[in-house]
Design an enzyme around this catalytic site. Structure first.
Site, short mmCIF file in Angstrom:
data_model
loop_
_atom_site.label_atom_id
_atom_site.label_comp_id
_atom_site.label_asym_id
_atom_site.label_seq_id
_atom_site.Cartn_x
_atom_site.Cartn_y
_atom_site.Cartn_z
N SER A 114 66.16 64.05 22.07
CA SER A 114 67.06 62.83 21.22
C SER A 114 67.48 63.88 19.70
O SER A 114 68.25 63.66 19.63
CB SER A 114 66.55 61.47 21.04
OG SER A 114 66.71 60.69 22.48
N ARG A 158 57.26 65.86 30.05
CA ARG A 158 57.98 66.28 29.79
C ARG A 158 57.67 67.66 29.98
O ARG A 158 57.99 68.46 30.42
CB ARG A 158 59.03 66.91 28.65
CG ARG A 158 60.19 65.79 28.61
CD ARG A 158 61.18 65.51 27.65
NE ARG A 158 60.00 65.19 26.30
CZ ARG A 158 60.61 64.89 25.00
NH1 ARG A 158 62.23 65.28 25.02
NH2 ARG A 158 59.71 64.95 24.46
N LYS A 209 61.00 57.42 10.68
CA LYS A 209 62.28 58.51 10.29
C LYS A 209 63.62 57.78 10.70
O LYS A 209 63.63 57.01 11.02
CB LYS A 209 61.84 59.66 11.36
CG LYS A 209 62.22 60.79 11.03
CD LYS A 209 62.43 62.11 11.57
CE LYS A 209 63.74 61.92 12.21
NZ LYS A 209 63.40 63.15 13.78
N HIS A 217 66.18 59.31 29.41
CA HIS A 217 65.70 58.63 29.15
C HIS A 217 66.38 57.33 31.11
O HIS A 217 65.25 56.99 31.90
CB HIS A 217 66.38 57.67 28.43
CG HIS A 217 65.55 58.04 26.37
ND1 HIS A 217 66.60 58.73 25.81
CD2 HIS A 217 64.86 58.31 26.88
CE1 HIS A 217 65.99 58.83 25.17
NE2 HIS A 217 64.83 58.29 25.24
O1 PNS Z 1 61.09 57.15 21.74
P1 PNS Z 1 59.74 57.49 21.24
O2 PNS Z 1 60.35 57.32 19.36
O3 PNS Z 1 58.86 58.61 21.67
O4 PNS Z 1 59.67 55.98 21.39
C1 PNS Z 1 57.83 55.73 20.58
C2 PNS Z 1 57.83 54.51 20.93
C3 PNS Z 1 58.46 53.43 20.52
C4 PNS Z 1 57.28 54.37 22.22
C5 PNS Z 1 56.09 54.11 20.04
O5 PNS Z 1 56.35 54.91 18.43
C6 PNS Z 1 55.57 52.92 20.03
O6 PNS Z 1 54.98 51.81 20.72
N1 PNS Z 1 55.83 52.00 18.72
C7 PNS Z 1 54.99 50.56 18.27
C8 PNS Z 1 54.44 50.98 17.56
C9 PNS Z 1 52.52 51.02 18.24
O7 PNS Z 1 52.54 49.92 18.89
N2 PNS Z 1 51.82 52.32 17.76
C10 PNS Z 1 50.55 52.12 18.59
C11 PNS Z 1 50.82 53.13 19.39
S1 PNS Z 1 49.57 54.21 19.57
#
Ligand code: PNS
Length: 159
Positions: free
Chosen positions: A128, A90, A41, A17
């Protein structure tokens, strides 16, 4: 002013990150680091703990704003006039996932572009989830997370 946003769970913040944050900081005027408050989760770290990690580890960066968000990322981007969303890639699985999400986000927020940055090769194995699993068994994750985060992991799993 070009505003970028780096969204994530940051549960916990890793060197992967930080690499993306530092590199994105160089290509926008302001970078919003947006930690999602509610994760499907159950997170290991509370939102306050995740924010503290980001604040501590990014303390020397000038052009960042650290926020939390809930709901759709696209809505937050429209609210804040965000020019681009940045995601780290990645491996090929990340590309497939992020490609679909980027297309959906563009439909929802057409003025916000998604930029996919390739993770540095030294970070391409870090996630993570893996960090949490290794740390939960007392394994050494100092090559994957900053010292501050490592201490928090040790505290969390010694309780
Ligand atoms: O670190 P992560 O868990 O991969 O992050 C995921 C995150 C927070 C970027 C993603 O879950 C997100 O954007 N959530 C907000 C809800 C949303 O907009 N979902 C639609 C995406 S199509």
């Amino acid at each position: 002013m070009r505003i970028g946003i780096y969204p994530g769970s940051f549960d916990p913040l890793t060197f992967g990150h930080l690499d993306i944050i530092e590199r994105t900081g160089n290509i926008c005027d302001k970078l919003i680091i947006a930690a999602i408050r509610n994760i499907a989760k159950k997170p290991l770290f509370s939102i306050e703990e995740r924010l503290e990690m980001i604040r501590t580890c990014c303390a020397s960066m000038k052009n960042i704003e650290i926020v939390t968000f809930d709901g759709l990322l696209a809505d937050f981007c429209k609210e804040r006039d965000v020019n681009f969303i940045v995601k780290g890639i990645r491996n090929s699985m990340d590309i497939d996932t992020e490609y679909a999400i980027a297309l959906m986000n563009r439909r929802l927020a057409p003025k916000t572009e998604t930029i996919l940055l390739l993770a540095g090769s030294e970070h391409s194995f870090i996630s993570s989830s893996m960090v949490k699993e290794v740390a939960s068994y007392g394994g050494d994750v100092t090559s994957a997370v900053p010292q501050f985060v490592n201490q928090k992991l040790i505290q969390k799993f010694s309780n």
